[in-house]
Design an enzyme around this catalytic site. Structure first.
Site, short mmCIF file in Angstrom:
data_model
loop_
_atom_site.label_atom_id
_atom_site.label_comp_id
_atom_site.label_asym_id
_atom_site.label_seq_id
_atom_site.Cartn_x
_atom_site.Cartn_y
_atom_site.Cartn_z
N ASP A 1 -1.86 6.51 -12.22
CA ASP A 1 -1.20 6.55 -10.91
C ASP A 1 -2.29 6.49 -9.83
OD1 ASP A 1 0.74 7.00 -8.96
OD2 ASP A 1 0.79 9.16 -9.27
N GLU B 1 -4.49 2.39 -6.37
CA GLU B 1 -4.62 1.25 -5.44
C GLU B 1 -6.06 1.06 -4.97
OE1 GLU B 1 -2.37 3.73 -5.24
OE2 GLU B 1 -0.86 2.51 -6.26
N ASP C 1 7.03 5.11 -5.25
CA ASP C 1 7.82 6.19 -4.66
C ASP C 1 9.00 5.66 -3.84
OD1 ASP C 1 5.95 7.66 -5.89
OD2 ASP C 1 4.91 8.30 -4.06
#
Ligand code: NOJ
Length: 895
Positions: A503, A506, A578
């Site tokens: 997770d 980025e 999300d």
């Protein structure tokens, strides 16, 4: 709940985007002919050298004597044309994602010399029905299919290559003039020239955004090019955006942005960047021809799309990197997508269990909590394959560790889960807590594995653990190191029953512009701005390698990633980050998944129930009903959301959720086969309607219904108290999957049912299933298969069965079952094209839509014929058999 939004750049705040858009605007709108940059680049014809598959060349501006680009153009036998151009003797090297990491070398067979013709002013490549033509002056590259022009690169001469230059004053301006013949040298001047609406965004040597200054010691370095798709009605792709599937004209709005960022609770119907980036676009035309572009660049990229009378025009603008792209042409969007997907693949064949249902939340609080949830699925008779642990399971957010108080003896916990047929997934994020006693931090500091700040020291930023640093996954030695951490000796208390979730990759950095890494950070010789969009993919690749090594390459890994790039399909699954517990997010999950699947990544899903907030029981049920048809099917919730295990919403909701998840499990053999075809042929597992029906105009922009494979059509119920669902059924026969009634083709309005969403079976399909409900996919391993056959208007149907050991790599050396199943002329035949020893029986064959009920059915196994039992039940003919396995050939004749 109130969700604090982070701010992200809009295109007016991006100087390189403005500069290139300015060129385009002045060129296209006001000066269609004759402007200097109209024919800005040419190839030096005397520089052409024949190399395998194509040519090497040099190029430069037509107005300057200086030649500053070199590169090559090569065609492969898969039909793709590959162009790579970089500066000659650049001041700084330009980052190029390693071809070995992105591209599948096994499909890169170069075209033979005899198919390549070089003359004074052009080069042509011809193979099958595909032709590419490169003209030297002006530089233009065209793609033809069956002699029809489908695509042209540099069609409107928007090619731009900002070469690196020394920072100086007057010199600098002269230098810039070479590349910007219209004397637009920085965006500040746009304001002075009175160009409407542009903000002051600083100059090309540094750029301000909010409170941050992006010092750009290397100066401007953008690359841009335009591609025109001739006769195209629509273009698609370039995920990840929360927008419609068919890409919109951006003339009046914002270009689509590709810049991986932690854009939580992203706005819907927007071209803003979110977590992943796949710079691949494909066109559809009524004439069935299709073209694709893969812009192999990992820096921030903006893409403009314009609808012209005879074409779709696209303008690709990247902040840095080399100018590298692939062109594809073919007879359908599907063939172009398959070629692209194999080129950047092949996709991983996942272990079967991860195609089952996953239960996650941030966080299951303790070992007891987690095991209770797992037991809850048992007591409520709901199948489940994987339970998940989010960041709170670690010791102070140090990944590869456990919070010993909350999760004592994790090994036995995994053993208990394994006995229930369940895997555990733990989260491992890329931010490393700067704790001197933490082994990953120690190793990384000692070996210099961290991304550096612009002064060359380990970059420090804030994420979940507090002050952290980030491993530089773009370097092979760092990936090698990372992968070693998955060894059982280092990831203590992990077992082969544990899979991984990457997770925040980025990467997400809380105290930095746009919540990600400063662009001036350094990855060896390269600035972060150049490598940005590959960071997450490289992390997932390293984790995948780690799981592979852990099992001595025997078992298939599973790694879920939030950030992704072209080629991610090789390493696992992605999810759309999300979202929120709102109907609109449920609705948008479909176009988002379809665009991601077009981008080669079929193994995708969205948080079922919505991450932020609390779904009503109605929304949750509808989400499960659609989620059961997501390739990646996981329930997940934010730490502040109410608990939402399926049994907490009353009997009715429980019954419906159970039914939805069971429906998924019954179809696992079908899903698994689709993943096998996806791996071997690049065919997406989920498909927008236009992929299967490119000739039908109505299908071109449908993105609220889709196909799983080619046989099942799914339409979600995505509005509260919805009464009808509109579904378009292309010409042919269709059957309601739940009632088995035949439904007419055309535009249909389905009355909403409480217990299911519309799912249709296409006439002519054979769908493998396993009918017995169990508690996990592993419990189903020995179960018999059944086939659901829906007949087309010729009394025919086709399908296949794929099966293997579900977990190892032995299928790669031929250990699998592949059977071709055909029903023609009242004879059903099951023909193995490959086989292995698997003992599963076939127990039931269900046939709907046959024009007559047979009088007798004769089973033939190796010439041994015997009549078999069948009956008619709820509109279908049901054949019950018990003595054939999936590893033998047979036929059944309908008399
Ligand atoms: C952000 C992710 O998108 C979400 O799924 C996760 O629960 C949180 N990080 C905490 O790890």
């Amino acid at each position: 709940m109130a969700i604090k939004k982070r701010l992200f750049k809009i295109f007016e705040e991006s100087s390189f985007c403005l500069r290139n858009r300015y060129l385009a605007k002045n060129h296209i709108l006001s000066k269609p002919q004759g402007l200097r940059f109209d024919i800005n680049y040419k190839i030096q014809s005397d520089s052409i050298i024949r190399i395998p598959g194509g040519i090497s060349l040099t190029a430069g501006s037509v107005f300057e004597t200086e030649v500053f680009l070199k590169g090559n153009i090569i065609m492969y036998k898969n039909g793709a044309l590959h162009t790579y151009l970089d500066e000659i003797n650049p001041l700084f090297p330009r980052f190029r994602p390693s071809p070995n990491d992105i591209l599948n070398q096994s499909v890169l067979e170069k075209l033979e010399d005899e198919n390549i013709h070089i003359t004074e002013d052009m080069v042509t490549w011809e193979f099958d029905h595909i032709k590419y033509k490169l003209t030297f002056n002006p530089l233009r590259l065209e793609g033809f299919y069956k002699d029809e022009l489908i695509i042209a690169a540099n069609s409107k001469s928007l090619m731009n290559f900002e070469k690196y230059r020394p920072k100086g004053d007057e010199n600098n301006i002269n230098e810039v003039d070479v590349n910007f013949p219209i004397k637009i040298i920085d965006a500040t001047q746009l304001i002075e020239e009175g160009e409407g609406g542009y903000k002051n965004i600083g100059n090309i040597w540094s750029e301000e955004y909010l409170d941050y200054i992006d010092e750009k010691p290397r100066g401007p370095s953008s690359v841009a090019l335009d591609f025109e798709f001739f006769n195209a009605s629509h273009v698609y792709g370039i995920p990840e955006h929360a927008d419609s599937l068919a890409l919109n004209d951006t003339k009046e709005g914002s270009p689509y942005r590709l810049f991986n960022c932690d854009n939580f609770s992203y706005k819907l119907g927007d071209t803003a960047a979110i977590y992943g980036a796949v710079p691949f676009m494909v066109s559809r035309s009524p004439a069935l021809k299709s073209a694709g572009v893969f812009w192999l660049n990992s820096s921030e990229t903006w893409i403009d799309i314009e609808t012209l009378p005879q074409s779709k025009h696209s303008h690709w603008i990247s902040e840095a990197g080399a100018l590298e792209f692939f062109l594809f042409v073919g007879n359908s969007p599907l063939s172009v997508i398959e070629t692209y997907t194999l080129l950047t693949g092949p996709a991983q064949l996942p272990p079967l269990s991860v195609l089952g249902y996953h239960q996650c939340r941030w966080n299951y609080n303790t070992r007891e909590d987690l095991l209770e949830v797992s037991n809850g699925f048992l007591t409520n008779s709901i199948p489940l394959d994987v339970v998940w642990l989010d960041i709170e399971h670690t010791d102070k957010k140090k990944y590869f560790t456990w919070d010993d108080e909350k999760f004592p003896d994790p090994t036995s916990m995994q053993e208990i889960l394994a006995k229930q047929g369940r895997n555990l997934v733990t989260i491992v994020d890329p931010h490393i807590k700067r704790d001197p006693d933490y082994f990953v931090h120690q190793d990384s500091e000692n070996h210099n594995y961290y991304v550096a700040n612009n002064e060359g020291n380990s970059f420090e930023g804030v994420c979940w653990p507090g002050i952290s640093s980030w491993l530089d996954f773009t370097r092979p030695e760092v990936r090698e190191y990372w992968s070693s951490n998955f060894d059982y000796s280092k990831y203590q208390n992990s077992t082969n029953n544990l899979y991984i979730w990457n997770d925040m990759n980025e990467p997400s950095v809380f105290n930095s512009p746009e919540g990600t890494m400063p662009r001036g950070n350094l990855h060896g010789n390269y600035e972060h701005r150049e490598v940005h969009n590959t960071y997450g993919m490289y992390m997932q690749q390293a984790s995948y390698q780690g799981l592979l090594k852990r099992s001595q390459k025997k078992e298939r890994p599973f790694v879920l990633t939030r950030s992704f790039f072209a080629g991610t399909q090789k390493y696992g699954a992605i999810w759309t980050g999300d979202n929120a517990a709102e109907w609109s997010y449920l609705e948008y999950s479909v176009p988002m998944h379809l665009a991601i699947a077009i981008g080669g990544i079929s193994f995708c899903g969205s948080d079922v129930g919505g991450f932020f907030g609390d779904p009503t029981p109605e929304l949750l049920v509808r989400w499960y009903q659609l989620g059961a048809y997501y390739p990646f099917f996981r329930g997940h919730a934010h730490i502040e959301s109410e608990r939402r295990e399926p049994w907490l919403f009353g009997e009715e909701a429980l019954r419906k959720i159970r039914a939805a998840i069971r429906e998924r499990y019954a179809l696992l053999p079908y899903w698994y086969g689709l993943f096998y075809i996806y791996r071997t042929c690049g065919t997406p597992v989920i498909r927008p309607m236009f992929l299967e029906y490119p000739e039908i105009e109505e299908c071109a922009s449908l993105d609220r219904q889709y196909l799983v494979g080619s046989s099942l059509l799914v339409a979600g119920i995505t509005k509260e108290l919805q009464e009808h669902v509109d579904v378009f059924l292309p010409q042919g026969r269709w059957f309601d999957y739940h009632t088995l009634l035949e439904i007419n083709a055309g535009q249909q309005s389905f009355q909403v049912q409480e217990d299911w969403i519309p799912v249709l079976i296409k006439g002519g399909s054979i769908i493998p299933r396993k009918n017995t409900p169990r508690m996990s996919s592993k419990e189903m391993l020995a179960d018999p298969y059944s086939f659901l056959i829906a007949i087309d208007s010729n009394d025919s149907a086709q399908g296949f069965l794929y099966a293997d050991d579900t977990i190892s790599h032995n299928y790669m050396s031929g250990e699998y079952i592949l059977a071709d199943i055909q029903l023609n002329d009242f004879k059903l035949s099951y023909n193995l094209t490959n086989t292995m020893e698997l003992e599963n029986n076939i127990d039931e064959i269900m046939i709907i839509g046959l024009s007559r009920i047979p009088n007798e059915m004769i089973l033939d196994i190796k010439g041994q014929k015997k009549p078999i039992d069948f009956g008619v039940r709820n509109n279908m003919i049901v054949i019950n058999i018990s003595d054939i396995t999936i590893s033998q050939n047979w036929t059944i004749e309908f008399k």
